[in-house]
Design an enzyme around this catalytic site. Structure first.
Site, mmCIF file in Angstrom:
data_model
loop_
_atom_site.group_PDB
_atom_site.id
_atom_site.type_symbol
_atom_site.label_atom_id
_atom_site.label_comp_id
_atom_site.label_asym_id
_atom_site.label_seq_id
_atom_site.Cartn_x
_atom_site.Cartn_y
_atom_site.Cartn_z
ATOM 1 N N GLY A 60 0.820 -1.209 0.000
ATOM 2 C CA GLY A 60 0.000 0.000 0.000
ATOM 3 C C GLY A 60 0.855 1.262 0.000
ATOM 4 O O GLY A 60 0.560 2.234 -0.696
ATOM 5 N N ASN A 69 -8.447 3.851 8.205
ATOM 6 C CA ASN A 69 -7.907 2.709 8.932
ATOM 7 C C ASN A 69 -8.194 2.748 10.425
ATOM 8 O O ASN A 69 -8.245 1.716 11.073
ATOM 9 C CB ASN A 69 -6.394 2.603 8.694
ATOM 10 C CG ASN A 69 -5.692 3.928 8.769
ATOM 11 O OD1 ASN A 69 -6.018 4.869 8.042
ATOM 12 N ND2 ASN A 69 -4.713 4.033 9.640
ATOM 13 N N CYS A 125 3.114 6.554 18.004
ATOM 14 C CA CYS A 125 4.333 6.855 18.735
ATOM 15 C C CYS A 125 5.216 7.690 17.819
ATOM 16 O O CYS A 125 5.735 7.194 16.830
ATOM 17 C CB CYS A 125 5.024 5.561 19.120
ATOM 18 S SG CYS A 125 6.311 5.832 20.308
#
Ligand code: PLP
Length: 380
Positions: free
Chosen positions: A70, A150, A324
């Site tokens: 992707g 997502n 993160c």
């Protein structure tokens, strides 16, 4: 027994997919560019996979370019379109909730002198068409909006955006990585120029993907070399990976809607059960159309990272609503774009269901999360 509830991160390779791939590692190891029998076998396998993708996407086989996933598909589309059809100074609009595979291309193009701007989303996490219309002028050359997000699973109005782009001669890229296998994906109907998919989100192998490129659309490639993929993606083809991707795409298209209906029922059961136990839970995007498997939930007063780790120890794999970044936990850009305050975003987990999940898995998950949250001081 562990329960895997993170299918938007990745999925296991389906048995039929692995079985289809294995011969291409040893018995049929040929290079698809060679003209001898071994080469022809490999070429045949690659072209068969291309046809499987073309059938699933209702397009022509030569509109499919195989990539490494992707991320590469998004990069090839955006950088390729920008370098083929736009000049530094032109405007490129990218939705606020795109995956980093698109966002970071935008940042790079910004550094190259293109004017990259963000299309906002509403509180449900959906691109606001009225806002988008206000942003349009003759200098907008490219728009990128994903088909489904997502994190939230919220489905975006890509067909409407495609219509707007068509009318105004704007190039349109769709990241359909999270939509594939969950809702019908139709690049022709969506009127996009390019559309990205990834193998490992649909029970195919990691490191495989494809880009639909509308016939006649030029893309300056990302890499230079041979004439593979008609020069659009040079490099010896990953034959086993391509065979696996083809099989995975064929498998999910032949599956019909039943699998997703079952998954959606499980997701709805999960959300209702969680709401019964925690009436103050916030389910993001619940009032917008969503893909059937995803639930992004915030538990006010909780820390999502801690909850995720506790769930992991109890045997459940989920993810959080944070990213993160440089060693610091930052709330996700998606929740931020939706106007979710940081203190709520902190307490977010994402549950993404898949084909192997059962009602019993979800019942156990709800019991476990109820027990964990009741032990947390603010929830006692
Ligand atoms: N786009 C979306 C929406 C994704 O969710 C992902 C993976 O998480 C990607 C792109 C990147 O795909 P890949 O992991 O195949 O590079």
């Amino acid at each position: 027994m562990r329960v895997y509830l993170d299918h938007n991160a990745t999925t296991p390779v389906a048995k039929e997919v692995l079985d289809a791939m294995l011969p291409y590692y040893q018995e049929r190891f040929g290079n698809a560019s060679s003209t001898h029998l071994e080469g022809q076998e490999a070429r045949h396998a690659v072209e068969n996979a291309r046809q499987q993708l073309a059938d699933a996407l209702s397009c022509e086989p030569d509109e499919i370019v195989f990539t490494s996933g992707g991320t590469e598909s998004d990069n090839l589309a955006l950088l390729g379109l920008a370098r083929s059809y736009a000049q530094p100074g032109d405007r490129i609009l990218i939705s606020a909730i795109e995956h980093p595979a698109v966002r970071e291309c935008g940042r790079f193009l910004g550094e190259m002198g293109y004017r990259v701007e963000t299309i906002p989303v509403d509180h449900q996490g959906q691109v606001d068409i009225a806002q988008l219309m206000n942003q349009l002028d003759d200098e907008v050359r490219i728009i990128a909006v994903m088909a489904a997000n997502n994190e939230t699973g919220v489905i975006q109005p890509v067909e409407d955006i495609g219509g707007i782009c068509e009318e105004r001669g704007i190039f349109f890229h769709i990241d359909a990585v999270q939509a594939m296998g969950k809702i019908p994906v139709d690049p022709r109907r969506w009127k996009c120029h390019t559309l990205a998919i990834s193998g490992h989100k649909i029970y195919g192998p990691k490191g495989t993907g494809a880009l639909y490129v509308r016939k006649g659309t030029q893309l300056v490639p990302l890499q230079f070399g041979g004439t593979h993929e008609r020069g659009r993606r040079p490099g010896t083809e990953n034959v086993p990976g391509i065979v696996g991707l083809g099989k995975a795409v064929e498998r999910i298209s032949l599956m019909g809607p039943e699998a997703n209906v079952r998954i959606q029922k499980l997701r709805d059961y999960l959300e209702n059960a969680i709401r019964e136990v925690f009436p103050d839970v916030i389910i993001h995007g619940i009032h917008a159309p969503r893909v059937p498997n995803t639930s992004l939930m915030s538990f006010p007063g909780m820390d999502g990272e801690t909850l995720m780790m506790q769930l992991d120890l109890e045997g459940f794999a989920v993810s959080t609503g944070s990213a993160c970044a440089s060693g610091r936990i930052e709330p996700s850009h998606v929740l931020e774009a939706m106007g979710v305050p940081p203190e709520i975003a902190r307490g977010t987990i994402r549950v993404s269901l898949g084909m192997s999940n059962t009602r019993e898995d979800i019942e156990r998950f709800v019991e476990t999360i109820a027990r964990l949250i009741s032990k947390t001081p603010t929830h006692r």
